[in-house]
Structure formats: C-alpha cells, structure tokens
Design an enzyme around this catalytic site. Structure first.
Site, PDB file in Angstrom:
ATOM      1  N   SER A 142      -7.721 -33.969  24.133  1.00 45.12           N
ATOM      2  CA  SER A 142      -9.037 -33.361  23.850  1.00 45.12           C
ATOM      3  C   SER A 142     -10.023 -33.848  24.890  1.00 45.12           C
ATOM      4  O   SER A 142      -9.865 -34.955  25.433  1.00 45.12           O
ATOM      5  CB  SER A 142      -9.523 -33.766  22.459  1.00 45.12           C
ATOM      6  OG  SER A 142     -10.889 -33.429  22.299  1.00 45.12           O
ATOM      7  N   TYR A 156     -11.389 -40.705  16.534  1.00 44.16           N
ATOM      8  CA  TYR A 156     -10.690 -39.530  17.089  1.00 44.16           C
ATOM      9  C   TYR A 156     -10.652 -39.635  18.618  1.00 44.16           C
ATOM     10  O   TYR A 156      -9.609 -39.417  19.243  1.00 44.16           O
ATOM     11  CB  TYR A 156     -11.401 -38.255  16.631  1.00 44.16           C
ATOM     12  CG  TYR A 156     -10.803 -36.973  17.155  1.00 44.16           C
ATOM     13  CD1 TYR A 156      -9.482 -36.627  16.866  1.00 44.16           C
ATOM     14  CD2 TYR A 156     -11.551 -36.090  17.939  1.00 44.16           C
ATOM     15  CE1 TYR A 156      -8.938 -35.437  17.342  1.00 44.16           C
ATOM     16  CE2 TYR A 156     -11.015 -34.909  18.405  1.00 44.16           C
ATOM     17  CZ  TYR A 156      -9.706 -34.583  18.110  1.00 44.16           C
ATOM     18  OH  TYR A 156      -9.161 -33.411  18.582  1.00 44.16           O
TER      19      TYR A 156
HETATM   20  N1  LIG Z   1      -9.792 -27.125  17.460  1.00 50.09           N
HETATM   21  C1  LIG Z   1     -10.379 -27.825  18.410  1.00 50.09           C
HETATM   22  O1  LIG Z   1     -11.584 -27.649  18.697  1.00 50.09           O
HETATM   23  C2  LIG Z   1      -9.579 -28.825  19.234  1.00 50.09           C
HETATM   24  C3  LIG Z   1     -10.156 -29.320  20.424  1.00 50.09           C
HETATM   25  C4  LIG Z   1      -9.439 -30.251  21.170  1.00 50.09           C
HETATM   26  C5  LIG Z   1      -8.192 -30.665  20.783  1.00 50.09           C
HETATM   27  N2  LIG Z   1      -7.665 -30.175  19.630  1.00 50.09           N
HETATM   28  C6  LIG Z   1      -6.322 -30.678  19.249  1.00 50.09           C
HETATM   29  O2  LIG Z   1      -5.462 -29.585  19.061  1.00 50.09           O
HETATM   30  C7  LIG Z   1      -4.452 -29.930  18.106  1.00 50.09           C
HETATM   31  C8  LIG Z   1      -4.416 -28.853  17.025  1.00 50.09           C
HETATM   32  O3  LIG Z   1      -5.711 -28.762  16.453  1.00 50.09           O
HETATM   33  P1  LIG Z   1      -6.157 -27.507  15.570  1.00 50.09           P
HETATM   34  O4  LIG Z   1      -7.621 -27.401  15.724  1.00 50.09           O
HETATM   35  O5  LIG Z   1      -5.285 -26.346  15.842  1.00 50.09           O
HETATM   36  O6  LIG Z   1      -5.885 -28.115  14.121  1.00 50.09           O
HETATM   37  P2  LIG Z   1      -5.499 -27.411  12.738  1.00 50.09           P
HETATM   38  O7  LIG Z   1      -5.933 -25.976  12.742  1.00 50.09           O
HETATM   39  O8  LIG Z   1      -6.031 -28.325  11.690  1.00 50.09           O
HETATM   40  O9  LIG Z   1      -3.899 -27.469  12.755  1.00 50.09           O
HETATM   41  C9  LIG Z   1      -3.271 -28.721  12.799  1.00 50.09           C
HETATM   42  C10 LIG Z   1      -1.782 -28.534  12.829  1.00 50.09           C
HETATM   43  O10 LIG Z   1      -1.203 -29.854  12.868  1.00 50.09           O
HETATM   44  C11 LIG Z   1      -0.360 -29.991  11.736  1.00 50.09           C
HETATM   45  N3  LIG Z   1      -0.404 -31.358  11.213  1.00 50.09           N
HETATM   46  C12 LIG Z   1      -1.453 -32.056  10.724  1.00 50.09           C
HETATM   47  N4  LIG Z   1      -1.066 -33.247  10.282  1.00 50.09           N
HETATM   48  C13 LIG Z   1       0.282 -33.308  10.484  1.00 50.09           C
HETATM   49  C14 LIG Z   1       1.270 -34.271  10.232  1.00 50.09           C
HETATM   50  N5  LIG Z   1       0.981 -35.454   9.640  1.00 50.09           N
HETATM   51  N6  LIG Z   1       2.549 -34.002  10.573  1.00 50.09           N
HETATM   52  C15 LIG Z   1       2.876 -32.820  11.148  1.00 50.09           C
HETATM   53  N7  LIG Z   1       1.995 -31.852  11.409  1.00 50.09           N
HETATM   54  C16 LIG Z   1       0.709 -32.099  11.076  1.00 50.09           C
HETATM   55  C17 LIG Z   1      -0.860 -29.009  10.705  1.00 50.09           C
HETATM   56  O11 LIG Z   1       0.209 -28.680   9.821  1.00 50.09           O
HETATM   57  P3  LIG Z   1       0.074 -28.828   8.219  1.00 50.09           P
HETATM   58  O12 LIG Z   1      -1.101 -28.038   7.771  1.00 50.09           O
HETATM   59  O13 LIG Z   1       1.374 -28.323   7.751  1.00 50.09           O
HETATM   60  O14 LIG Z   1      -0.118 -30.292   7.972  1.00 50.09           O
HETATM   61  C18 LIG Z   1      -1.271 -27.844  11.592  1.00 50.09           C
HETATM   62  O15 LIG Z   1      -0.169 -27.045  11.920  1.00 50.09           O
HETATM   63  C19 LIG Z   1      -4.840 -31.313  17.562  1.00 50.09           C
HETATM   64  O16 LIG Z   1      -4.093 -32.306  18.223  1.00 50.09           O
HETATM   65  C20 LIG Z   1      -6.308 -31.426  17.924  1.00 50.09           C
HETATM   66  O17 LIG Z   1      -6.713 -32.761  18.069  1.00 50.09           O
HETATM   67  C21 LIG Z   1      -8.320 -29.263  18.844  1.00 50.09           C
END
Ligand SMILES: NC(=O)c1ccc[n+]([C@@H]2O[C@H](COP(=O)([O-])OP(=O)(O)OC[C@H]3O[C@@H](n4cnc5c(N)ncnc54)[C@H](OP(=O)(O)O)[C@@H]3O)[C@@H](O)[C@H]2O)c1
Length: 246
Positions: A142, A156
């Site tokens: 991130s 985070y």
């Molecule tokens: N959205 C943003 O603005 C943003 C920006 C920068 C970086 N990121 C990074 O991008 C990645 C995905 O983020 P997102 O925004 O797409 O999040 P999200 O919509 O909350 O999705 C998170 C995913 O990770 C899975 N997950 C969570 N806890 C887990 C665990 N203990 N074991 C296995 N799977 C798990 C969830 O599956 P379940 O629901 O089945 O648990 C879901 O598929 C993360 O690493 C986040 O830090 C996001």
C-alpha cells in the site's frame, strides 16, 4: 486481454472479495488456472469461481486463513496437485484495523501482522519450491508503507512497510533462480474497505485524478507483473494510486 498467461498456474490469497477477486478474474481471463483462498466469505468465493468458470476459465476456491500457516501450506499443496504446478503467487489477503496509538490493543496489532505479514511470508516459503525460472511473486502492499495522511493508521502502515521491505530483500534471494518478486502499492481503491461516502469525500480531494481507483485497474497492473513481459522488474515497489502521493 491477451491470454498471455495460458498454461500458467496462479495462487492468490484473499480472492473472495475486492481487489483479490478482481485479480482472480483477470488472471483467469488472461489464461491462467487460478487457485485462491478466503477466510470467511464462502458464498462470495463460490461466486467468483462460478463466474470464472462461466467465462470459460478455471478457478479453485480454497478456505485457508492467512493466520494459519498449516492451512496456507495445504492450500499451496492442493493447488500444485490439482492445477499441475505453480508459476504465480499473489499475496493479496489483508486487513485494515485502525485506531489511535494510545488505545491500540496488542491483540489487534498481532492480528494485523499475522494476516498481512506473516501469512505472506508463509505463502512465499510454501510456493517458491514449486516455482521454476520465470516464476512471479506479487505482494499487495500500500502507499501507506511510505506515506500516511490520516491519524490512526500507524499499525496498518507498519504491516505494509514490512511487506514492501520483505519484497525488496527477497528479490536478492530469488533473483539467481530467475524468479521475480515485486510489490504494488495501491492508493485508495473502491472495495469494502471504503466504508461510506464520508470516507470517499475525504479521500477524493487528495487524488490527483479526483477519483478513487477501481479493483480492475489494480488487477490489470498485477496481470502485467505476472506476465512474461515484466521479466526485468524485480525488487520494485510500484505505486498505483491515482496521484494520491504525488
Ligand atoms: N482498498 C484499498 O484502498 C487498498 C489500498 C491499498 C492496499 N490495499 C490492499 O489490498 C488488499 C485487498 O484489499 P481490499 O480493499 O480488496 O480488501 P477487502 O475488500 O476487505 O478484501 C479482503 C480480502 O482478503 C481476504 N482476507 C481477509 N482476511 C483474511 C484471512 N485472515 N485469511 C485469508 N483471507 C483473508 C478476504 O476474504 P474473506 O472475506 O473470506 O475473509 C477478502 O477476500 C489488502 O492487502 C489491502 O491492504 C487496499
């Protein structure tokens, strides 16, 4: 889309929702057979796998919590056994738990490191023995690894700093074997992590492009890094943030 990943096998952690689900769909559309993990969202995971199959691709949903090393290792083994190898690892699973430094609990701190950092390391260690020259590892870090605009995000930010520094250092271990490892560092992207319009309104003025990113835009960057086209990129931390940190 190019079908540039035909014959490749990918393993994506956290592929049931958000950016991870978009990565699964995109790698499958580019021709890879894709296994992906989820922890809680079984219905969403089944939906992603069904959508990929309906589009003519192959996706395998596996329940494996990123805090559980045995489950991650078993998921990698099952991927290799059922899909015939492993060429691409995408460490995407991640959680965001915020709070002020003086109130942050050790349990929350430990949980975030377990999912975001330890799980990624375990997946790399499990995947690498199966990878041949040309293998690809992409870690979803991130922009907060380097730049934090809001209070309450220190833990985070620490986890993402660890993911990014791990990426650079492991490039030295894997480079001689022809395996690349890179981190993408997204800025605010529309997923369940963007909770409400108030959050959007707070973020939008900070974006040079005046909007948040989409999961498919991030997935397209991952698809490039997973492809043979990216063969000379390793140990890189690559921003994709619509100018959030510009
Ligand atoms: N959205 C943003 O603005 C943003 C920006 C920068 C970086 N990121 C990074 O991008 C990645 C995905 O983020 P997102 O925004 O797409 O999040 P999200 O919509 O909350 O999705 C998170 C995913 O990770 C899975 N997950 C969570 N806890 C887990 C665990 N203990 N074991 C296995 N799977 C798990 C969830 O599956 P379940 O629901 O089945 O648990 C879901 O598929 C993360 O690493 C986040 O830090 C996001």
């Amino acid at each position: 889309m190019s079908l540039s990943l035909t014959g490749k096998v990918a393993f994506v952690t956290g592929g049931s929702r958000g950016i991870g689900a978009a990565i699964v769909r995109r790698l499958a559309a580019d021709g890879a057979a894709v296994a992906f993990t989820y922890a809680a969202s079984a219905a969403e995971a089944d939906k992603v796998a069904s959508e990929v199959a309906a589009a003519g691709g192959k996706a395998l949903a596996i329940k494996a919590d990123n805090t559980n090393a045995d489950e991650i290792k078993a998921a990698v083994s099952r991927t290799v056994a059922e899909l015939g190898g492993l060429d691409i690892l995408v460490n995407n699973a991640g959680i965001v738990l915020g709070g002020p430094v003086d109130e942050f609990t050790l349990d929350t701190f430990d949980r975030m490191f377990a999912v975001n950092v330890r799980g990624a390391f375990v997946a790399i260690q499990a995947a690498v023995p199966h990878m041949k020259e040309g293998g690809r590892i992409i870690n979803n870090s991130s922009v907060v690894a380097h730049y934090t605009a809001f209070p309450g995000s220190f833990a985070y930010a620490m986890t993402k700093g660890a993911v990014s520094s791990m990426t650079r250092a492991i490039a030295r271990d894997l480079g001689p074997r022809g395996i690349t490892i890179n981190a993408i560092e997204p800025g605010p992207t529309e997923t369940d992590n963007i909770k409400n319009d108030a959050m959007r309104d707070m973020l939008r003025p900070r974006m040079a492009l005046g909007r948040l990113g989409s999961d498919t835009e991030v997935a397209s960057f991952v698809a490039y890094l997973a492809s043979p086209e990216s063969s000379f990129i390793t140990g890189s931390l690559l921003t994709i943030d619509g100018g959030y940190s510009a």
